[in-house]
Design a protein around this motif. Structure first.
Motif, PDB file in Angstrom:
ATOM      1  N   VAL A  69      19.687  11.597   7.334  1.00  9.56           N
ATOM      2  CA  VAL A  69      20.793  12.194   6.603  1.00  9.56           C
ATOM      3  C   VAL A  69      20.776  11.644   5.184  1.00  9.56           C
ATOM      4  O   VAL A  69      20.868  10.432   4.969  1.00  9.56           O
ATOM      5  CB  VAL A  69      22.152  11.895   7.272  1.00  9.56           C
ATOM      6  N   PHE A  70      20.610  12.552   4.206  1.00  9.52           N
ATOM      7  CA  PHE A  70      20.659  12.189   2.793  1.00  9.52           C
ATOM      8  C   PHE A  70      22.106  12.355   2.325  1.00  9.52           C
ATOM      9  O   PHE A  70      22.662  13.459   2.418  1.00  9.52           O
ATOM     10  CB  PHE A  70      19.734  13.087   1.979  1.00  9.52           C
ATOM     11  N   LEU A  71      22.694  11.298   1.821  1.00 10.01           N
ATOM     12  CA  LEU A  71      24.094  11.320   1.406  1.00 10.01           C
ATOM     13  C   LEU A  71      24.212  11.509  -0.097  1.00 10.01           C
ATOM     14  O   LEU A  71      23.572  10.798  -0.881  1.00 10.01           O
ATOM     15  CB  LEU A  71      24.791  10.022   1.823  1.00 10.01           C
ATOM     16  N   ASN A  72      25.009  12.505  -0.485  1.00  9.56           N
ATOM     17  CA  ASN A  72      25.378  12.777  -1.883  1.00  9.56           C
ATOM     18  C   ASN A  72      24.199  13.116  -2.811  1.00  9.56           C
ATOM     19  O   ASN A  72      24.161  12.678  -3.966  1.00  9.56           O
ATOM     20  CB  ASN A  72      26.151  11.581  -2.463  1.00  9.56           C
ATOM     21  N   PRO A  73      23.225  13.913  -2.342  1.00 11.79           N
ATOM     22  CA  PRO A  73      22.169  14.331  -3.263  1.00 11.79           C
ATOM     23  C   PRO A  73      22.574  15.585  -4.031  1.00 11.79           C
ATOM     24  O   PRO A  73      23.560  16.245  -3.696  1.00 11.79           O
ATOM     25  CB  PRO A  73      21.018  14.658  -2.314  1.00 11.79           C
ATOM     26  N   ALA A  74      21.811  15.922  -5.051  1.00 12.40           N
ATOM     27  CA  ALA A  74      21.866  17.253  -5.646  1.00 12.40           C
ATOM     28  C   ALA A  74      20.864  18.120  -4.895  1.00 12.40           C
ATOM     29  O   ALA A  74      19.815  17.629  -4.471  1.00 12.40           O
ATOM     30  CB  ALA A  74      21.525  17.205  -7.123  1.00 12.40           C
ATOM     31  N   VAL A  75      21.205  19.390  -4.696  1.00 15.56           N
ATOM     32  CA  VAL A  75      20.332  20.289  -3.948  1.00 15.56           C
ATOM     33  C   VAL A  75      20.185  21.615  -4.696  1.00 15.56           C
ATOM     34  O   VAL A  75      21.179  22.197  -5.135  1.00 15.56           O
ATOM     35  CB  VAL A  75      20.878  20.564  -2.529  1.00 15.56           C
ATOM     36  N   PHE A  76      18.951  22.060  -4.830  1.00 14.35           N
ATOM     37  CA  PHE A  76      18.668  23.404  -5.344  1.00 14.35           C
ATOM     38  C   PHE A  76      18.202  24.233  -4.162  1.00 14.35           C
ATOM     39  O   PHE A  76      17.208  23.902  -3.506  1.00 14.35           O
ATOM     40  CB  PHE A  76      17.591  23.348  -6.420  1.00 14.35           C
ATOM     41  N   ASP A  77      18.916  25.317  -3.869  1.00 12.26           N
ATOM     42  CA  ASP A  77      18.607  26.122  -2.685  1.00 12.26           C
ATOM     43  C   ASP A  77      17.891  27.429  -3.011  1.00 12.26           C
ATOM     44  O   ASP A  77      17.757  28.305  -2.168  1.00 12.26           O
ATOM     45  CB  ASP A  77      19.880  26.414  -1.891  1.00 12.26           C
ATOM     46  N   GLY A  78      17.413  27.557  -4.238  1.00 10.18           N
ATOM     47  CA  GLY A  78      16.764  28.789  -4.662  1.00 10.18           C
ATOM     48  C   GLY A  78      17.664  29.642  -5.534  1.00 10.18           C
ATOM     49  O   GLY A  78      17.183  30.469  -6.300  1.00 10.18           O
ATOM     50  N   PHE A  79      18.979  29.414  -5.431  1.00 15.69           N
ATOM     51  CA  PHE A  79      19.945  30.184  -6.218  1.00 15.69           C
ATOM     52  C   PHE A  79      20.939  29.293  -6.955  1.00 15.69           C
ATOM     53  O   PHE A  79      21.370  29.603  -8.053  1.00 15.69           O
ATOM     54  CB  PHE A  79      20.720  31.157  -5.324  1.00 15.69           C
ATOM     55  N   ARG A  80      21.314  28.180  -6.322  1.00 22.49           N
ATOM     56  CA  ARG A  80      22.313  27.290  -6.905  1.00 22.49           C
ATOM     57  C   ARG A  80      21.776  25.865  -6.978  1.00 22.49           C
ATOM     58  O   ARG A  80      20.981  25.454  -6.132  1.00 22.49           O
ATOM     59  CB  ARG A  80      23.602  27.295  -6.069  1.00 22.49           C
ATOM     60  N   LEU A  81      22.237  25.136  -7.975  1.00 20.95           N
ATOM     61  CA  LEU A  81      21.935  23.714  -8.116  1.00 20.95           C
ATOM     62  C   LEU A  81      23.265  22.983  -8.118  1.00 20.95           C
ATOM     63  O   LEU A  81      24.075  23.171  -9.026  1.00 20.95           O
ATOM     64  CB  LEU A  81      21.163  23.443  -9.409  1.00 20.95           C
ATOM     65  N   ARG A  82      23.510  22.170  -7.104  1.00 21.65           N
ATOM     66  CA  ARG A  82      24.819  21.531  -6.987  1.00 21.65           C
ATOM     67  C   ARG A  82      24.702  20.234  -6.204  1.00 21.65           C
ATOM     68  O   ARG A  82      23.723  20.028  -5.463  1.00 21.65           O
ATOM     69  CB  ARG A  82      25.799  22.463  -6.283  1.00 21.65           C
ATOM     70  N   SER A  83      25.702  19.384  -6.333  1.00 20.02           N
ATOM     71  CA  SER A  83      25.785  18.167  -5.532  1.00 20.02           C
ATOM     72  C   SER A  83      26.457  18.497  -4.206  1.00 20.02           C
ATOM     73  O   SER A  83      27.407  19.287  -4.162  1.00 20.02           O
ATOM     74  CB  SER A  83      26.585  17.095  -6.274  1.00 20.02           C
ATOM     75  N   VAL A  84      25.945  17.925  -3.124  1.00 16.22           N
ATOM     76  CA  VAL A  84      26.520  18.143  -1.799  1.00 16.22           C
ATOM     77  C   VAL A  84      26.807  16.792  -1.152  1.00 16.22           C
ATOM     78  O   VAL A  84      26.287  15.756  -1.578  1.00 16.22           O
ATOM     79  CB  VAL A  84      25.580  18.967  -0.891  1.00 16.22           C
ATOM     80  N   GLU A  85      27.654  16.829  -0.100  1.00 17.02           N
ATOM     81  CA  GLU A  85      28.014  15.571   0.552  1.00 17.02           C
ATOM     82  C   GLU A  85      26.869  15.006   1.369  1.00 17.02           C
ATOM     83  O   GLU A  85      26.649  13.789   1.390  1.00 17.02           O
ATOM     84  CB  GLU A  85      29.230  15.794   1.455  1.00 17.02           C
TER      85      GLU A  85
END
Length: 503
Positions: A9-25
């Protein structure tokens, strides 16, 4: 979810899903490499003892990259050649020493090969001609290829082998440089790659296969899983050589192969139609080479129209090499009367406003090379007028006009390095820190899309793997930088790590 989960489990990374770039829990990375996004509470009740938690603040998780324009066999050959790009100061004496060293290293080779000379961009390099090459190496064939691949310098032995003499006519689209003093051939030849192929000794197949493996390994190490070979010489023999290596290559990598327009019928007759797949190779666009190095467009309008018509009739959209505005004008003029969904322009280095508008209206796509800003930007700034500078690599303007834009390395012109692409597209900074046409800079999100989602789009591939933003069955990468923050200081220092290998 049912049952204990294994993975990390990666905690508090930024993630690019192909459409959005955002920080997730949090992100749950399964052992098979797929990931789930969600709050920690969504995973906690199912986490088994084998699940490891990782503080991922400051990291960015992204899908693997797609380099949409490379020349795989040239990259492989260059790996096997003597690379002189590391020579920052190349005097006549130093070049002579480098040639002698290369000749010794390649003493058992059928020809001495050097590559990486920036012949078009370094001032004071007029001494690089066959006179110097003959002085240093008079008894063996010697060829120096420029980084761009658009020029070659031959010594007299190599010219004799190729059957090139003072009375030899220039083939269409090829320029033989002559000295001002006596009008004799200097050994410098522009747009001559196609012409010289078959006339000069080639590397043995076993050596080329070794070079291809080294090239694929290098490309994969940069986080690239998909690549497009956009070589205008691509025929059946090149296809079969690449196929013989890539199908047995142990790492996850797939190649889109653009057939040369001149070889298109051979591929169709062999059942290799647009988007057809064999092993790890997908058939891509029909590749057309448009040059203007001699001041005359090649192919001419009539021949170009026939190439486009033939490609479209066979069901292939076209991918057209075009660098200058004159080439772009003719391309737009022809495609407005004969357009097929998927048609794209390679490079589009210089563009006017009206050309960008027309490209948007036609629905054309562009594959360009932001890393050229970093690698060649200082030379552009030194040698180009302000008007020309403002026409270079107009990525933001293209996007605002509705043009799909993908990014590539044009390897071996530049090394395949997606992080340099992202840095260049965002900052527009050159190697020395100067800024080239800053109003064309784009965001981290758009930079990532150029290497992933938009690369899928302009390559004519299905986008289904990007259509489930919560669950991915795709090999993800970990970048040691938070791209969602907009910072750029450490992008060039970042090393790409595949998520399965991240500790």
């Amino acid at each position: 979810m049912g049952g204990d989960l294994e993975g990390r489990v990666f905690l508090n990374p930024a993630v690019f899903d192909g459409f959005r770039l955002r920080s997730v829990e949090s992100v749950l990375v399964h052992n098979d490499g797929s990931i789930d996004l969600g709050p920690p509470a969504a995973f906690n009740s199912n986490l088994g003892l084998k699940t490891k938690k990782i503080d991922a603040q400051g990291l960015t998780l992204v899908p693997s990259f797609h380099d949409t324009h490379i020349h795989l066999l040239s990259y492989a050959a260059n790996i096997l050649s003597y690379d002189i790009r590391s020579e920052t100061v190349l005097s006549k004496e130093r070049l002579a020493a480098v040639i002698k060293r290369a000749a010794y290293i390649q003493r058992d080779s059928n020809m001495v090969r050097l590559q990486g000379l920036e012949h078009n961009f370094q001032e004071g390099m007029s001494f690089v001609d066959r006179t110097l090459l003959d002085e240093v190496l008079p008894d063996r064939p010697l060829v120096i290829q420029t980084t761009s691949g658009h020029a070659h310098i031959l010594n007299s032995v190599a010219m004799d082998l190729a059957g090139i003499g003072e009375a030899t006519d220039e083939p269409p689209g090829v320029t033989f440089e002559r000295t001002l003093a006596d009008g004799k051939l200097s050994g410098v030849m522009y747009e001559s790659g196609d012409y010289l192929e078959g006339k000069l000794p080639s590397l043995e197949a076993s050596s080329m296969k070794e070079g291809i493996i080294l090239a694929l390994t290098s490309i994969h190490s940069r986080g690239v899983n998909y690549l497009t070979d956009a070589t205008h010489l691509n025929d059946i023999s090149r296809y079969e050589l690449i196929s013989s290596v890539i199908d047995g290559f142990p790492l996850h990598i797939h190649l889109i192969f653009m057939p040369a327009v001149t070889a298109l019928r051979d591929f169709v007759e062999a059942g290799r139609t647009y988007r057809s797949t064999e092993g790890k190779i997908i058939m891509g666009h029909s590749k057309i080479m448009m040059t203007n190095s001699s001041g005359v467009l090649h192919p001419d309008r009539k021949e170009f129209q026939e190439m486009v018509r033939e490609s479209h009739c066979q069901g292939f959209p076209v991918a057209i090499h075009a660098v200058d505005m004159g080439s772009i004008d003719m391309i737009l003029d022809v495609l407005q009367d004969d357009y097929l969904v998927g048609d794209r322009i390679e490079h589009a280095s210089e563009l006017r406003d009206d050309q960008i508008v027309k490209m948007g209206h036609l629905g054309l796509s562009v594959c360009t090379q932001p890393s050229f800003i970093y690698e060649r930007g200082d030379a552009y700034l030194s040698n180009q007028s302000e008007v020309n500078i403002n026409s270079l690599y107009r990525i933001k303007s293209l996007m605002e006009a509705g043009v799909s834009v993908s990014a590539s390395s044009d390897s071996p012109v530049t090394y395949p390095d997606p992080m340099k692409t992202i840095y260049s597209a965002m900052t527009r900074k050159t190697k020395s820190g100067n800024i080239l046409n800053p109003k064309e800079g784009i965001s981290a999100l758009d930079s990532l899309k150029m290497l992933t989602t938009d690369s899928v789009t302009i390559s004519g591939l299905p986008t289904r793997e990007f259509q489930e933003p919560k669950i991915f069955k795709k090999e993800f990468l970990v970048l040691d930088i938070n791209l969602a923050s907009g910072g750029t200081n450490n992008i060039l220092k970042n090393k790409v790590v595949r998520i399965k290998d991240f500790q």
